[in-house]
Design a protein around this motif. Structure first.
Motif, mmCIF file in Angstrom:
data_model
loop_
_atom_site.group_PDB
_atom_site.id
_atom_site.type_symbol
_atom_site.label_atom_id
_atom_site.label_comp_id
_atom_site.label_asym_id
_atom_site.label_seq_id
_atom_site.Cartn_x
_atom_site.Cartn_y
_atom_site.Cartn_z
ATOM 1 N N VAL A 1 -59.863 -57.305 68.563
ATOM 2 C CA VAL A 1 -59.588 -55.918 68.924
ATOM 3 C C VAL A 1 -58.138 -55.568 68.613
ATOM 4 C CG1 VAL A 1 -59.416 -54.312 70.864
ATOM 5 C CG2 VAL A 1 -61.426 -55.763 70.629
ATOM 6 N N ARG A 2 -57.239 -56.468 68.921
ATOM 7 C CA ARG A 2 -55.823 -56.201 68.661
ATOM 8 C C ARG A 2 -55.499 -56.234 67.178
ATOM 9 N NH1 ARG A 2 -52.712 -59.839 72.911
ATOM 10 N NH2 ARG A 2 -50.931 -58.601 72.261
ATOM 11 N N ALA A 3 -56.224 -57.037 66.410
ATOM 12 C CA ALA A 3 -55.990 -57.098 64.961
ATOM 13 C C ALA A 3 -56.546 -55.868 64.262
ATOM 14 C CB ALA A 3 -56.623 -58.360 64.387
ATOM 15 N N ASN A 4 -57.634 -55.310 64.783
ATOM 16 C CA ASN A 4 -58.264 -54.161 64.120
ATOM 17 C C ASN A 4 -57.319 -52.980 63.985
ATOM 18 O OD1 ASN A 4 -60.654 -55.486 63.666
ATOM 19 N ND2 ASN A 4 -61.654 -54.681 65.500
ATOM 20 N N GLU B 1 -53.683 -45.932 71.692
ATOM 21 C CA GLU B 1 -54.475 -45.455 72.828
ATOM 22 C C GLU B 1 -55.958 -45.798 72.626
ATOM 23 O OE1 GLU B 1 -55.787 -41.151 74.756
ATOM 24 O OE2 GLU B 1 -53.989 -41.260 73.508
ATOM 25 N N ILE B 2 -56.453 -45.557 71.429
ATOM 26 C CA ILE B 2 -57.849 -45.869 71.120
ATOM 27 C C ILE B 2 -58.082 -47.384 71.206
ATOM 28 C CG2 ILE B 2 -59.602 -45.861 69.293
ATOM 29 C CD1 ILE B 2 -58.324 -43.149 68.393
ATOM 30 N N ALA B 3 -57.155 -48.154 70.641
ATOM 31 C CA ALA B 3 -57.276 -49.618 70.670
ATOM 32 C C ALA B 3 -57.269 -50.138 72.107
ATOM 33 C CB ALA B 3 -56.157 -50.261 69.862
ATOM 34 N N ALA B 4 -56.437 -49.554 72.968
ATOM 35 C CA ALA B 4 -56.379 -49.980 74.367
ATOM 36 C C ALA B 4 -57.701 -49.695 75.073
ATOM 37 C CB ALA B 4 -55.223 -49.288 75.083
ATOM 38 N N ALA B 5 -58.298 -48.552 74.775
ATOM 39 C CA ALA B 5 -59.591 -48.221 75.389
ATOM 40 C C ALA B 5 -60.675 -49.195 74.923
ATOM 41 C CB ALA B 5 -59.981 -46.784 75.037
ATOM 42 N N ILE B 6 -60.670 -49.530 73.641
ATOM 43 C CA ILE B 6 -61.649 -50.490 73.119
ATOM 44 C C ILE B 6 -61.432 -51.858 73.756
ATOM 45 C CG2 ILE B 6 -62.371 -51.738 71.045
ATOM 46 C CD1 ILE B 6 -61.736 -49.123 69.478
ATOM 47 N N GLN B 7 -60.177 -52.261 73.891
ATOM 48 C CA GLN B 7 -59.876 -53.568 74.487
ATOM 49 C C GLN B 7 -60.305 -53.615 75.951
ATOM 50 O OE1 GLN B 7 -55.874 -54.863 73.830
ATOM 51 N NE2 GLN B 7 -56.273 -56.887 74.627
ATOM 52 N N ALA C 1 -63.128 -56.203 77.307
ATOM 53 C CA ALA C 1 -62.826 -57.141 78.392
ATOM 54 C C ALA C 1 -63.795 -56.963 79.554
ATOM 55 C CB ALA C 1 -61.383 -56.953 78.860
ATOM 56 N N ALA C 2 -64.125 -55.721 79.875
ATOM 57 C CA ALA C 2 -65.084 -55.467 80.960
ATOM 58 C C ALA C 2 -66.460 -56.017 80.601
ATOM 59 C CB ALA C 2 -65.170 -53.969 81.238
ATOM 60 N N TYR C 3 -66.860 -55.827 79.362
ATOM 61 C CA TYR C 3 -68.152 -56.340 78.894
ATOM 62 C C TYR C 3 -68.203 -57.854 79.017
ATOM 63 C CZ TYR C 3 -71.568 -58.047 75.521
ATOM 64 O OH TYR C 3 -72.574 -58.736 74.917
#
Length: 148
Positions: free
Chosen positions: A102-105, A40-46, A50-52
């Motif tokens: 982001v996905r690797a983190n 969930e946290i990773a999805a929010a960061i991703q 992506a928006a940035y």
């Protein structure tokens, strides 16, 4: 080493880097992504990343279009095409790098929780960017070599 040999070597190195990057990305994404909260946290960061990038690239694209037109008018259309190809590959590197990082983190964090598992490697995006950069240079040199 002749000019053509160097170009072929650069293209080969770039393609090998891209192939390795695709393989490493597949391996990383096959690793455990952690529990539901970590995902969930990773999805929010991703989503934020992506928006940035989307917002940043929209702004850069406006400047890029103006520059491409100016390059075509004041230099030549072939140089403008090279500029656009380089810009598109650079943008692709940014999106690929951010996405894979982001996905690797989250996988690296999960691997760190269990020391017996192999840790995910975070260098994939750099290898893909290296390969894209080499391919962009490979395109530029033979196209512009006729102008020298």
């Amino acid at each position: 080493m002749t000019g053509n040999s160097a170009l072929i070597l650069a293209l080969g190195c770039g393609l090998i880097a891209v192939i390795y990057g695709v393989w490493a990305r597949s391996w990383i994404l096959s690793q455990d992504a952690g529990n539901a909260r970590m995902q969930e946290i990773a999805a929010a960061i991703q989503t934020g990343a992506a928006a940035y990038l989307s917002r940043q690239y929209k702004t850069i694209a406006m400047v890029g279009v103006v520059l491409a037109i100016l390059i075509a008018l004041f230099l030549d259309p072939l140089s403008a095409i090279g500029f656009v190809v380089g810009a598109v590959l650079s943008g692709a590197c940014g999106f690929i790098g951010m996405n894979v990082s982001v996905r690797a983190n989250v996988r690296t964090a999960q691997a760190g929780k269990d020391r017996n598992k192999r840790r995910a490697k975070g260098k994939t995006n750099q290898r893909v960017e290296f390969g894209c950069g080499h391919c962009a240079v490979w395109y530029q040199v033979p196209v512009k070599a006729g102008d020298a």
